[in-house]
Design a protein around this motif. Structure first.
Motif, mmCIF file in Angstrom:
data_model
loop_
_atom_site.group_PDB
_atom_site.id
_atom_site.type_symbol
_atom_site.label_atom_id
_atom_site.label_comp_id
_atom_site.label_asym_id
_atom_site.label_seq_id
_atom_site.Cartn_x
_atom_site.Cartn_y
_atom_site.Cartn_z
ATOM 1 N N VAL A 1092 0.833 -1.216 0.000
ATOM 2 C CA VAL A 1092 0.000 0.000 0.000
ATOM 3 C C VAL A 1092 0.863 1.260 0.000
ATOM 4 O O VAL A 1092 2.036 1.231 0.395
ATOM 5 N N LEU A 1093 0.254 2.370 -0.456
ATOM 6 C CA LEU A 1093 0.893 3.691 -0.404
ATOM 7 C C LEU A 1093 0.203 4.507 0.683
ATOM 8 O O LEU A 1093 -1.026 4.499 0.760
ATOM 9 N N ASN A 1187 -4.155 9.756 6.025
ATOM 10 C CA ASN A 1187 -5.279 9.206 6.787
ATOM 11 C C ASN A 1187 -5.813 7.890 6.234
ATOM 12 O O ASN A 1187 -6.849 7.419 6.644
ATOM 13 N N THR A 1188 -5.068 7.298 5.271
ATOM 14 C CA THR A 1188 -5.472 5.970 4.791
ATOM 15 C C THR A 1188 -4.356 5.450 3.899
ATOM 16 O O THR A 1188 -3.297 6.082 3.805
ATOM 17 N N VAL A 1189 -4.576 4.300 3.273
ATOM 18 C CA VAL A 1189 -3.563 3.782 2.344
ATOM 19 C C VAL A 1189 -4.241 3.305 1.053
ATOM 20 O O VAL A 1189 -5.377 2.831 1.074
ATOM 21 N N ILE A 1190 -3.548 3.467 -0.078
ATOM 22 C CA ILE A 1190 -4.074 2.976 -1.367
ATOM 23 C C ILE A 1190 -3.337 1.688 -1.704
ATOM 24 O O ILE A 1190 -2.101 1.671 -1.660
ATOM 25 N N PRO A 1191 -4.066 0.645 -2.056
ATOM 26 C CA PRO A 1191 -3.357 -0.581 -2.455
ATOM 27 C C PRO A 1191 -2.689 -0.410 -3.833
ATOM 28 O O PRO A 1191 -3.209 0.291 -4.693
ATOM 29 N N LEU A 1192 -1.528 -1.054 -3.995
ATOM 30 C CA LEU A 1192 -0.869 -1.069 -5.315
ATOM 31 C C LEU A 1192 -1.410 -2.276 -6.085
ATOM 32 O O LEU A 1192 -1.470 -3.378 -5.544
ATOM 33 N N LEU A 1193 -1.767 -2.094 -7.348
ATOM 34 C CA LEU A 1193 -2.343 -3.203 -8.113
ATOM 35 C C LEU A 1193 -1.659 -3.277 -9.469
ATOM 36 O O LEU A 1193 -1.192 -2.268 -9.994
ATOM 37 N N PRO A 1194 -1.652 -4.478 -10.057
ATOM 38 C CA PRO A 1194 -1.253 -4.545 -11.463
ATOM 39 C C PRO A 1194 -2.408 -3.965 -12.303
ATOM 40 O O PRO A 1194 -3.514 -3.827 -11.785
ATOM 41 N N LEU A 1331 -1.482 8.857 -8.856
ATOM 42 C CA LEU A 1331 -2.519 8.733 -9.899
ATOM 43 C C LEU A 1331 -2.604 7.308 -10.425
ATOM 44 O O LEU A 1331 -3.699 6.790 -10.668
ATOM 45 N N THR A 1332 -1.438 6.668 -10.630
ATOM 46 C CA THR A 1332 -1.462 5.280 -11.102
ATOM 47 C C THR A 1332 -2.272 4.431 -10.130
ATOM 48 O O THR A 1332 -3.223 3.734 -10.518
ATOM 49 N N SER A 1333 -1.902 4.512 -8.845
ATOM 50 C CA SER A 1333 -2.554 3.631 -7.866
ATOM 51 C C SER A 1333 -4.022 3.978 -7.728
ATOM 52 O O SER A 1333 -4.877 3.093 -7.617
ATOM 53 N N LEU A 1334 -4.322 5.290 -7.736
ATOM 54 C CA LEU A 1334 -5.701 5.715 -7.511
ATOM 55 C C LEU A 1334 -6.589 5.235 -8.666
ATOM 56 O O LEU A 1334 -7.695 4.719 -8.453
ATOM 57 N N ALA A 1339 -10.594 1.380 -10.617
ATOM 58 C CA ALA A 1339 -11.051 0.428 -11.634
ATOM 59 C C ALA A 1339 -11.279 -0.942 -11.032
ATOM 60 O O ALA A 1339 -12.027 -1.748 -11.571
ATOM 61 N N ALA A 1340 -10.623 -1.235 -9.913
ATOM 62 C CA ALA A 1340 -10.760 -2.592 -9.342
ATOM 63 C C ALA A 1340 -11.773 -2.625 -8.216
ATOM 64 O O ALA A 1340 -12.167 -3.689 -7.755
ATOM 65 N N HIS A 1341 -12.205 -1.430 -7.764
ATOM 66 C CA HIS A 1341 -13.005 -1.415 -6.541
ATOM 67 C C HIS A 1341 -14.343 -2.117 -6.699
ATOM 68 O O HIS A 1341 -14.886 -2.661 -5.735
#
Length: 1720
Positions: A1092-1093, A1187-1194, A1331-1334, A1339-1341
């Protein structure tokens, strides 16, 4: 009860309104006894109008008073309708050439540093802008309220007393003309009558002291109505008053705050209304509650009619002030009435009465009468002078006595505490005493004011008066001589710190007065001589009281002996306050400076002076400082350290430390230097050491106490330093032959030798004169160069290299720290310039004749003995206790002596013999018994001593100078030159030395090179070993172009396309990242543990075009954020610092933070910079607020892509298919609701589109840990974006995720566009990663949301463009932000596509959705475009694009029923369309780039022509956008018609509502004026919106929307989410959804706020000419806007970095955390 009261009041009002002013005035004109008539009228009507109830009603009262009370007076005065009378007066009046504008609180005032007679002469902004002082050096301050503008007052300005406006009025009026001639006679008489009566009435009622009856105004019926009146005082705090009121009159806290604010502002407020007993009860509660610690609050129970008359009395004074504004004649009459002596004779005029009663009046009344005096007495030149005498008399009540004497005596009366010797004694400081002392100090200011304008010629009378005053002043100083004496504590530490501040405060306040007294004395020779005698006499008196029974002793050394007294500073009492000695020292220098000493020596008592007596006390003082430095007074605590600090401090040193040095110089110049040195050794308690041979040896062998050795060493160093100062400090005019600018230059040179400094630092380091000037500006250019500041920091002055030669290491104003810094800096400079590092003493100017004999101290026997002894210790360095600093000081002294001798020789005239023979004395060896070597010989020995490497250069310099002097002597005595041995020896040793140095340098060079080679080898090695790490730092996450070209050479030439079936296929590079917490590496894969970021989500209004929009309360399920309105009124922005962690590592870290927070809360209740309860934490690596984390995804789309085996449908077919699928889903949904049985039969009955399987459930491809993180981030976005409690099941979660993705892309596109940067290739990697991760996350949510909810969202979204019968009342096309719509459609489409097995690819869907939204956007742009045809020259090219656009536009005109404007020029339309759609295309390019990972073509990575075409090609759009419509006209024409037929669109076209037009302008912060004083002026005109036209104390400007707010005050607090918050915090919630940027105008500082607990101050974008900010407007230099710094603040805002900035500031500075930001 209340209703009855209302009715009663209305009835009264009716009666009152029927009064006729004209009739009453006629009645008065006929009356015999006018006063009786007027008083009867007032007695009857005033109580009926004023004070009718508990709460004041100012509007009603003013209206009635004007009608019933003031109206008749105006009629009477004018003799006709005042509406005609006053304008006539105004026309006849000649305008005044005095401005006299009274300042409001916070209004800007200007003082000219070149022309003002003193700093209190100020101009208002209007006069300043029209005056010559604009071009001068001026100072700007904000007024505390109550002063007035001095424009037109010739006494206040040396030049330019008039501004352009008032200059016009000067020519016509002769000063002495009587203004009464312009008035008709009968009017003069009437004016006298009415003014006399009303002024007397007002003064009587305001100075009335009885609480129950009235002066000649008895009422007919006396009611039992009273007020409980609370008065302001200086002792109680707001909080105490509020608390007490709540108890006493049981009101709410809000009401109590209101009362307290009014009391503080007006000085009094009624807190209860009712009968006597009811009010008296409240009074007793208040008195009881506030009398515990201090004096109780002042409360009075007053009859309502008294309060009524007092209110009207104030109203009358204001009225008088406004009436005399119409005519100078009326002003003159009022002045005469006011100053006319009353019946009681002396001091009984009305003006006197008011002034004598001043301290008993309340603030509001004082303000009103001061304003009246300013507009009357001070505006009338004749009366201004009379008033000044009255004023002084009212203050002093002494008729014709000398003002100076009066002030000083009054002052002395206030300080009554004396000890036996008559010195001042101050006890512990209590609040009350401090307050009294403050009042007393204002007397010193009066004294300063009297002395500030110096006389040009002296009359005998003035001399006599001044010397009288001088006597009084000496009396005052005599009481200060020796005050606060101290004794050294031995054994145990002092128990209670003694009171020292009062004495020093007094000294500081008097410093300027003492200096000015000396300046006055210097102006006249007779005064000078008298003053000197008087001062000497007083000093003798002081000394006679100080004998302390000391017995005489005899000291002898080197064949000299002297008698002195036995006295030990370390055992007896000693005082640091010696103002009489110091004043004498000052006068002694002036004797030399003004040459009185040489002209009239017979008139001066110079022969009577006893030098030992003069030097005794200053010497004790300096020894005290030395001993404190040596640590002998540690047990006396901090009070002594502070006293020593102030003694040397720039605020006091001019009349303390500096004058003590002068006194020693005076003493030495009048006595045998040997005697002086022996007394000095004795006072330093070093006489033993130097008078007994071999004392040092014994000392070290008896292994004495280390502390004692250390102490003695320090004392010797300090004594040598003192001798250096006595000989070297000759830069005061009168001591050395210099002028005042040399002194300032020298100060500046030495300050800048420490380091380059800003203007303000320099000003602080220089002493100020009585006009707050340092004199620095006049000389700074000669000694320094100015370097302008960059984006941060401030402008600095750097010392010019040629001034370095004037550097004196032992400059007497250096503190110890400054001295060592300066030494280091200067040596470093010399090394850089490849020079010798010696810092020899500079050449000094010659002494004035009165001090000329001073230099002999350097060649006196005792001095040579001291030098010899210390050098001896250094030569035999093992046997003795000595220190290097001691040696350094001796070398410096030898250097000074050599410089002195050299100058004597160079300036030699024929007949003179040089008496200064230092070189000969140091060449002689010692006398027979000891046979010590000569000083010169020892120096030569020391030159090669290995333990003195540092001092080698200095010794070499001394030997060189010695030889130069020798040659000079020989050439002057012209005897044959004999080379001395020493010279040769020195030469040879120097050559050796050179060779040795060279060898060392060579070795060092080789060693350096070797090390560098090793380092670069290691670097290479490291890079090879850690290849992945370096790759990762190069951000493989972003599939940047270079990466692509290496991986797949196939596509390098081909056209890159970001979406659709033609999408360029890119091999996805492996992505390996490292966790910052556990340092492990891991590849980002679908099924691996989540990485995560750290991210920060915040609500944002940065792009908002409508800040006032109220969003419905999101807690209600009804609020649906599915469609974003194009005004983007509030979005959700996600930012990240780009640091990567394992999800489980982060979870552990966050749990630890939470646990720590709980522990901390139990221990101490302070805020941290982050709010753990809201899920905030600091990134473990860079401490950035998150205040949170973004998961890294392919890349997620690859997972959902199916084989596309069928031919891909075109837009029309695709829309039909999707509409069928949507319809099927709707039916199924309804069926489900109807019944759960017979599911399968129903399926058959539905005509399902081919290959569509709605019962298909997709298997989630992600690992558990990634799924958990998808939910975590999604819920966080939902929670923050809607300000609700987290709920992962809520169907709005995916909407918020898509929205945040769209909004963040839009903000970044705007920033790039504003900075003219290309779209790709210029983002910092943290934004790129974010931006990449977001985008990938968004798109995966859908995979972790409810499928049916996402499908439902898609159906609704699509229905806004392709209507169906199910979804009614959706927003019209004008009210949808198309980019948000596009992102939501594209990201929700897979939820339907995953059930479609007909072989249509996902890419096709993307492409068609994109085309559909683009076309809707084009229609949106065309509908709202406000094309002005006449704008530019048309290029009638009629290209196909233009023709096509025109055709489309005409079709629109048909659809809308020709409500659109006719436009004939296709060129304009096409230009508008391109400009309007550009931001949308740029955002889409970013979005598809991050979604599908297709690298951007190189053409978009630079700013070039044809960006539009390249973007279209990347996004697979035709260059001519209107082709889209032609290709798909069959389905699009009905769609366009349906869009245009919407009611809202029709209303817009009929002009009944407005819509956003494209392209949207970028939001900027407001425009600020270039000159800061415009802002101050704007703020001073701003009144607090809550408290009836009152001036706000802390006006604060919102930089986002330009609203001015009343910050930091109780009056404007509002309630927000159950807490009281100040105006700024409340404003941030409406204007910036919690984030705000403000400028506090009076403080000139920028304030950042975020939420209720976070805030910080930030440097303002205003700089003065020296490149510095002036927070708090302390310096008052003119400030101008620095555009770059303002842009920097704007960029912080646009990048959403305000919260992050606050976080960093609060982490760095813990004091910020404790501030209650929510109250601002």
């Amino acid at each position: 009860m209340a209703a009855d009261l209302e009715a009663e009041v209305q009835a009264i009002d009716k009666n009152l309104l029927e009064c006729s002013a004209e009739e009453i005035a006629v009645k008065w004109l006929q009356a015999n006894d006018l006063q009786k008539e007027v008083y009867q009228h007032l007695a009857y009507y005033v109580p009926k109008i004023y004070c009718r109830g508990p709460n004041p009603a100012p509007q009603r009262e003013d209206m009635l008073a004007q009608h019933v009370l003031l109206g008749p007076m105006e009629w009477y005065l004018c003799g006709e309708d005042p509406a005609f009378g006053f304008p006539k007066l105004e026309q006849a009046n000649k305008p005044s050439h005095l401005c006299g504008r009274v300042f409001k609180v916070g209004e800007p005032t200007y003082s000219c540093r070149d022309c003002a007679v003193d700093p209190t002469c100020v101009l208002c902004m209007e006069c300043f802008l029209g005056s010559i002082h604009r071009e001068h050096r001026y100072r700007m301050t904000t007024s505390g309220g109550g002063g007035f503008c001095d424009c037109g007052d010739t006494e206040a300005w040396k030049e330019g007393p008039y501004c352009q406006k008032h200059e016009l009025n000067t020519s016509e009026t002769a000063e002495e003309e009587d203004p009464l001639v312009h008035l008709p006679e009968d009017m003069v008489a009437r004016a006298y009558n009415i003014f006399a009566i009303t002024f007397k009435y007002a003064v009587d009622i305001l100075t009335w002291e009885k609480e129950n009856e009235l002066p000649g105004l008895e009422m007919i019926e006396k009611s039992d109505t009273y007020y409980c009146m609370l008065f302001n005082d200086e002792v109680h705090t707001y909080e105490q008053v509020i608390y007490t009121l709540q108890k006493a009159v049981n009101c709410t806290q809000k009401e109590a705050i209101g009362f307290a604010t009014t009391v503080d502002r007006d000085g009094r407020r009624s807190v209860r209304y009712g009968d006597f007993q009811y009010c008296d009860q409240a009074k007793s509660v208040i008195v009881r509650n506030t009398s515990r610690q201090t004096k109780p609050l002042k409360v009075q129970v007053m009859h309502s009619s008294i309060v009524a008359h007092q209110s009207f009395g104030l109203k009358l004074l204001t009225w008088l002030g406004s009436v005399i504004g119409y005519s100078d004649g009326l002003r003159r009459i009022l002045c005469q009435v006011g100053l006319q002596e009353g019946p009681d004779g002396e001091n009984s005029s009305l003006v006197d009465k008011l002034m004598l009663y001043d301290s008993k009046l309340w603030k509001g009344a004082r303000n009103v009468y001061h304003q009246l005096f300013m507009s009357s007495l001070l505006m009338d030149l004749k009366y201004k002078k009379l008033f000044a005498i009255r004023f002084a008399r009212a203050r002093m009540l002494i008729t014709e006595e000398n003002l100076m004497t009066t002030i000083i005596k009054t002052f002395m009366d206030h300080l009554r505490h004396r000890d036996i010797q008559g010195r001042f004694q101050f006890e512990r400081y209590t609040a009350l005493q401090a307050f009294k002392f403050r009042r007393v100090q204002s007397l010193i200011l009066d004294l300063k004011y009297v002395l500030i304008s110096k006389p040009t010629e002296w009359s005998d009378d003035l001399r006599c008066k001044f010397l009288e005053g001088f006597d009084a002043f000496l009396e005052l100083l005599k009481c200060m001589q020796g005050m606060d004496p101290i004794t050294r504590q031995v054994g145990q530490h002092i128990e209670m710190e003694p009171e020292w501040e009062a004495a020093f405060t007094l000294q500081m306040k008097l410093t300027l007065v003492i200096s000015m007294m000396q300046d006055w004395c210097a102006l006249d020779e007779k005064v000078m001589i008298e003053a000197y005698k008087k001062c000497l006499t007083v000093l003798m008196q002081c000394h006679s009281g100080f004998t302390d029974g000391e017995q005489p002793i005899v000291l002898s050394m080197c064949g000299h002996s002297v008698e002195t007294i036995r006295y030990c500073v370390s055992q007896e009492k000693v005082s640091i306050h010696l103002p009489v000695s110091r004043l004498l020292a000052g006068l002694h220098v002036l004797l030399s400076k003004t040459e009185v000493a040489y002209k009239f020596p017979e008139l001066l008592p110079l022969s009577e002076l006893s030098p030992p007596m003069l030097i005794e006390h200053p010497l004790r003082c300096l020894v005290l400082c030395a001993q404190v430095h040596a640590g002998m007074w540690r047990r006396n605590g901090f009070s002594l350290v502070n006293q020593i600090y102030y003694y040397h401090n720039v605020k006091c040193r001019r009349e303390m430390f500096d004058k003590d040095i002068v006194m020693l110089q005076t003493g030495v110049s009048m006595m045998d230097p040997n005697h002086f040195l022996m007394i000095m050794l004795s006072r330093f308690e070093l006489y033993q050491i130097f008078s007994t041979p071999d004392y040092g040896k014994r000392f070290s062998t008896e292994n004495t106490n280390k502390d004692v050795v250390q102490q003695n060493n320090t004392l010797i160093e300090e004594m040598l330093y003192l001798i250096i100062m006595i000989v070297g400090e000759r830069f005061s005019p009168g001591i050395g032959q210099v002028n005042a600018t040399d002194e300032i230059k020298r100060e500046i040179i030495h300050q800048l030798s420490i380091r380059p400094m800003a203007h303000s630092e320099l000003v602080k380091a220089l002493p100020e004169d009585e006009n707050r000037e340092t004199g620095m500006e006049s000389v700074i250019e000669e000694v320094a160069c100015f370097k302008k500041p960059g984006l941060t920091g401030r402008g600095l002055y750097e010392l010019k290299p040629e001034c370095a030669k004037n550097f004196n290491l032992y400059f007497y104003h250096f503190s110890r720290a400054e001295q060592s810094k300066a030494e280091e800096a200067q040596r470093k400079l010399k090394r850089q310039n490849r020079e010798d590092t010696a810092l020899p003493p500079p050449a000094l100017p010659p002494f004035c004749p009165l001090f000329a004999s001073l230099v002999n101290i350097l060649q006196s026997d005792v001095m040579l003995c001291i030098m010899g002894t210390i050098l001896q210790w250094a030569v035999e360095h093992n046997g003795y206790a000595w220190s290097e600093s001691m040696l350094q000081r001796v070398l410096h002294l030898i250097g000074m002596a050599l410089q002195e001798e050299k100058q004597h020789l160079e300036n030699l005239s024929e007949e003179n013999v040089v008496t200064f023979t230092f070189t000969q004395k140091i060449s002689k060896p010692g006398e027979a018994p000891s046979n010590s070597p000569s000083i010169l010989a020892m120096l030569e020995t020391l030159q090669n001593a290995p333990h003195l490497e540092v001092h080698k250069d200095m010794i070499r310099w001394i030997l060189k100078t010695f030889n130069t002097i020798k040659k000079l002597r020989e050439s002057s005595s012209s005897s044959p030159v004999v080379e001395t041995e020493g010279n040769i020896m020195e030469e040879s040793s120097r050559d050796k030395d050179k060779a040795e140095r060279k060898r060392k340098a060579e070795i060092a060079r080789l060693r350096r090179e070797k090390i560098m080679a090793q380092m670069s080898e290691m670097q290479r090695h490291f890079i090879n070993e850690n290849k992945e790490l370096f790759q990762q730092t190069l951000e493989e996450l972003d599939t940047s172009t270079s990466g692509v070209h290496e991986n797949s050479p196939v596509i390098s030439d081909a056209k890159l396309t970001a979406l659709g079936p033609e999408q360029t296929r890119v091999a996805e590079p492996r992505q390996v990242v490292m966790c910052i917490l556990c340092q492990e590496e891991q590849e980002v894969k679908v099924d691996s543990r989540a990485m995560v970021l750290a991210a920060f989500i915040q609500r944002s209004t940065v792009l908002s075009k409508n800040r006032n929009k109220i969003t419905p309360d999101p807690d209600t399920e009804k609020y649906d954020p599915l469609f974003m309105h194009p005004d983007l009124s509030c979005g959700t922005h996600t930012g990240s610092c780009g640091h990567i962690m394992h999800a489980h590592c982060w979870q552990r870290y966050f749990d630890a933070v939470q646990a720590k927070e709980q522990r901390r809360q139990q221990r101490l209740r302070v805020h941290t910079s982050y709010d753990v309860e809201n899920g905030e934490f600091l990134c473990p690596l860079c401490e950035c607020l998150s205040n949170t984390v973004i998961p890294l995804l392919p890349p997620p789309r690859v997972l959902f892509n199916r084989l596309d085996f069928s031919s891909q449908p075109n837009l029309t077919q695709w829309i039909k298919t999707v509409s069928q699928q949507v319809k099927a889903l709707h039916l199924l949904r309804n069926e489900d609701c109807a019944s759960h049985s017979g599911h399968s039969e129903k399926m058959d009955q539905l005509q399902l589109p081919e290959g569509f399987r709605p019962d298909f459930k997709l298997k989630n491809p992600y690992s558990e840990s990634i799924k958990e993180m998808l939910t975590t981030f999604g819920t966080a976005t939902y929670k923050v974006g809607l300000k609700v409690h987290p709920n992962e099941e809520d169907p709005r979660v995916p909407i918020m995720c898509w929205g945040s993705c769209a909004y963040t892309i839009q903000t970044i596109e705007r920033i790039l566009a504003d900075e003219d940067k290309p779209l790709f290739g210029h983002l910092p990697c943290r934004q790129d990663d974010c931006l990449t991760s977001l985008t990938r996350f968004a798109a995966a949510h859908w995979t972790v949301s409810s499928l049916s909810a996402v499908q439902g969202h898609f159906c609704t979204l699509l229905a806004s463009l392709v209507p169906n019968e199910k979804n009614g009342n959706l927003p019209c096309i004008l009210d949808i932000d198309m980019f948000h719509l596009l992102v939501s459609l594209v990201l929700s489409f897979p939820a339907i596509h995953c059930q479609d097995f007909s072989g249509v690819s996902l890419g096709t869907g993307d492409l068609h959705l994109f085309h559909l939204v683009t076309m809707a956007h084009i229609i949106q742009i065309l509908l709202t475009s406000s094309t002005e045809e006449n704008g530019m020259d048309q290029e009638n090219t009629n290209s196909e694009e233009e023709v096509a656009v025109l055709t489309l536009y005409k079709f629109l005109c048909q659809c809308t029923g020709s409500a659109l404007k006719e436009i004939s020029s296709g060129w304009h339309l096409w230009r508008n369309l391109k400009a309007g759609i550009m931001p949308f295309l740029r955002c889409s390019a970013l979005f598809f780039h991050y979604l599908n990972g297709v690298p951007a073509p190189s053409e978009i990575q630079v700013n070039g022509a044809n960006q539009f075409e390249h973007l279209c090609s990347y996004l697979s759009l035709p260059n001519n956008l209107t082709c889209l419509f032609q290709e798909n006209s069959e389905i699009l024409n009905p769609l366009i018609e349906s869009w245009c037929n919407n009611n809202e669109v029709k209303r817009y076209l009929e002009g009944k509502r407005h819509a956003i037009s494209y392209a949207r302008e970028s939001n900027k912060l407001i425009d600020l004026p270039d000159d800061y004083s415009c802002l101050i002026n704007q703020a001073s005109n701003f009144s607090c919106p809550k408290s009836g036209g009152d001036k706000s104390r802390a006006p604060t400007l919102c930089l986002v929307c330009g609203t001015m707010l009343c910050s930091q005050s109780y009056c404007c607090q509002t309630e927000l989410e159950g807490e009281d918050v100040g105006a700024c915090t409340a404003h941030t919630y409406t204007c910036g959804s919690g984030v705000g940027i403000f400028l506090r105008v009076r403080e000139c500082q920028v304030l950042f706020l975020a939420g209720k607990t976070k805030g910080c101050f930030y440097p303002p974008p205003y700089l003065d000419d020296y490149g510095e900010t002036d927070q708090g407007l302390r310096r008052g230099n003119p400030l101008h806007l620095c555009k770059e710094r303002f842009k920097k603040i704007q960029k912080l805002w646009q990048q959403h970095s305000i919260t992050e900035e606050i976080g960093h500031a609060q982490e760095a500075n813990q004091t910020l955390v404790g501030i209650d930001w929510q109250h601002l």
